[in-house]
Design a protein around this motif. Structure first.
Motif, PDB file in Angstrom:
ATOM      1  N   THR A   1      21.337-107.493  -0.492  1.00 53.57           N
ATOM      2  CA  THR A   1      21.984-107.994   0.716  1.00 53.57           C
ATOM      3  C   THR A   1      20.881-108.446   1.679  1.00 53.57           C
ATOM      4  O   THR A   1      19.698-108.134   1.474  1.00 53.57           O
ATOM      5  N   LYS A   2      21.254-109.128   2.732  1.00 47.54           N
ATOM      6  CA  LYS A   2      20.277-109.563   3.726  1.00 47.54           C
ATOM      7  C   LYS A   2      19.586-108.345   4.352  1.00 47.54           C
ATOM      8  O   LYS A   2      18.362-108.332   4.528  1.00 47.54           O
ATOM      9  N   ALA A   3      20.356-107.313   4.680  1.00 48.77           N
ATOM     10  CA  ALA A   3      19.781-106.101   5.286  1.00 48.77           C
ATOM     11  C   ALA A   3      18.802-105.427   4.326  1.00 48.77           C
ATOM     12  O   ALA A   3      17.731-104.963   4.752  1.00 48.77           O
ATOM     13  N   GLU A   4      19.142-105.358   3.049  1.00 48.44           N
ATOM     14  CA  GLU A   4      18.236-104.762   2.060  1.00 48.44           C
ATOM     15  C   GLU A   4      16.954-105.582   1.936  1.00 48.44           C
ATOM     16  O   GLU A   4      15.863-105.026   1.825  1.00 48.44           O
ATOM     17  N   PHE A   5      17.100-106.911   1.968  1.00 48.89           N
ATOM     18  CA  PHE A   5      15.932-107.772   1.846  1.00 48.89           C
ATOM     19  C   PHE A   5      15.015-107.638   3.062  1.00 48.89           C
ATOM     20  O   PHE A   5      13.797-107.566   2.921  1.00 48.89           O
ATOM     21  N   ILE A   6      15.596-107.575   4.254  1.00 49.16           N
ATOM     22  CA  ILE A   6      14.793-107.397   5.467  1.00 49.16           C
ATOM     23  C   ILE A   6      14.060-106.062   5.407  1.00 49.16           C
ATOM     24  O   ILE A   6      12.860-105.982   5.715  1.00 49.16           O
ATOM     25  N   SER A   7      14.740-105.016   4.984  1.00 54.30           N
ATOM     26  CA  SER A   7      14.112-103.698   4.854  1.00 54.30           C
ATOM     27  C   SER A   7      12.973-103.735   3.839  1.00 54.30           C
ATOM     28  O   SER A   7      11.893-103.170   4.061  1.00 54.30           O
ATOM     29  N   PHE A   8      13.201-104.422   2.720  1.00 56.80           N
ATOM     30  CA  PHE A   8      12.190-104.571   1.674  1.00 56.80           C
ATOM     31  C   PHE A   8      10.962-105.302   2.222  1.00 56.80           C
ATOM     32  O   PHE A   8       9.827-104.873   2.012  1.00 56.80           O
ATOM     33  N   MET A   9      11.206-106.403   2.936  1.00 58.13           N
ATOM     34  CA  MET A   9      10.085-107.162   3.522  1.00 58.13           C
ATOM     35  C   MET A   9       9.307-106.310   4.518  1.00 58.13           C
ATOM     36  O   MET A   9       8.077-106.334   4.534  1.00 58.13           O
ATOM     37  N   LYS A  10      10.013-105.557   5.350  1.00 61.96           N
ATOM     38  CA  LYS A  10       9.335-104.693   6.323  1.00 61.96           C
ATOM     39  C   LYS A  10       8.481-103.643   5.619  1.00 61.96           C
ATOM     40  O   LYS A  10       7.366-103.349   6.050  1.00 61.96           O
ATOM     41  N   ASP A  11       9.028-103.059   4.549  1.00 62.79           N
ATOM     42  CA  ASP A  11       8.251-102.075   3.784  1.00 62.79           C
ATOM     43  C   ASP A  11       6.967-102.708   3.254  1.00 62.79           C
ATOM     44  O   ASP A  11       5.899-102.101   3.311  1.00 62.79           O
ATOM     45  N   CYS A  12       7.087-103.910   2.729  1.00 62.30           N
ATOM     46  CA  CYS A  12       5.906-104.603   2.199  1.00 62.30           C
ATOM     47  C   CYS A  12       4.937-104.967   3.318  1.00 62.30           C
ATOM     48  O   CYS A  12       3.733-104.705   3.219  1.00 62.30           O
ATOM     49  N   LEU A  13       5.447-105.560   4.385  1.00 64.57           N
ATOM     50  CA  LEU A  13       4.584-106.001   5.477  1.00 64.57           C
ATOM     51  C   LEU A  13       3.937-104.835   6.225  1.00 64.57           C
ATOM     52  O   LEU A  13       2.913-105.010   6.884  1.00 64.57           O
ATOM     53  N   SER A  14       4.509-103.640   6.091  1.00 58.49           N
ATOM     54  CA  SER A  14       3.898-102.477   6.745  1.00 58.49           C
ATOM     55  C   SER A  14       2.575-102.093   6.077  1.00 58.49           C
ATOM     56  O   SER A  14       1.806-101.317   6.642  1.00 58.49           O
TER      57      SER A  14
END
Length: 149
Positions: free
Chosen positions: A66-79
């Motif tokens: 989902t969009k929310a899952e993808f945003i969370s995934f990107m944040k995890d990576c970008l962290s």
């Protein structure tokens, strides 16, 4: 020689430090890749023994993100990334999930490139032939007879 825990890359004329995930985040990211990204056709690119692909091994009922899952995934990576500045390395994503470097929030290309670099640095060895072979051997070595229910 020890394991490399960080590296400096250059993107769009700027320097960024990419760090290794902790084991919990790395494991989570790998499972997300298997469950959410593999349905996008990537599983056909990962060879296994006996001329099989990951697509033949993974469950067929996987779904996309989902969009929310993808945003969370990107944040995890970008962290796991920060911009190398003269005084310090500034986090791309702050601990509270907000942008640490404001101009990246409007630079989709840079954000996606950073995610790709973070993923490559953190999980490439897992998806290498030896990493997948080791995983496959470990899974095959699990015997239901040895499990106590």
């Amino acid at each position: 020689m020890g394991r490399e825990n960080s590296k400096i890359i250059e993107l769009q004329g700027r320097k960024f430090e990419i760090k290794k995930f902790d084991a919990f985040t790395g494991g989570y990211i790998i499972f997300q890749l298997f469950e959410k990204f593999m349905p996008m056709g990537l599983e056909n690119k990962i060879p296994l023994q006996n001329d099989k692909t990951m697509n033949e091994v993974l469950p067929q009922n996987r779904t996309g993100m989902t969009k929310a899952e993808f945003i969370s995934f990107m944040k995890d990576c970008l962290s796991a990334a920060g911009e190398v500045l003269p005084a310090r390395t500034a986090p791309i994503i702050n601990e509270n999930g907000t942008w640490g470097i404001m101009d990246i929030k409007d630079n989709t290309l840079l954000a996606v490139l950073l995610v790709i670099h973070v993923l490559t640095f953190n999980v490439a060895d897992f998806f290498s032939a030896s990493g997948l072979k080791e995983l496959q051997q470990a899974i095959q070595g699990i015997s239901l007879a040895n499990l106590k229910i």
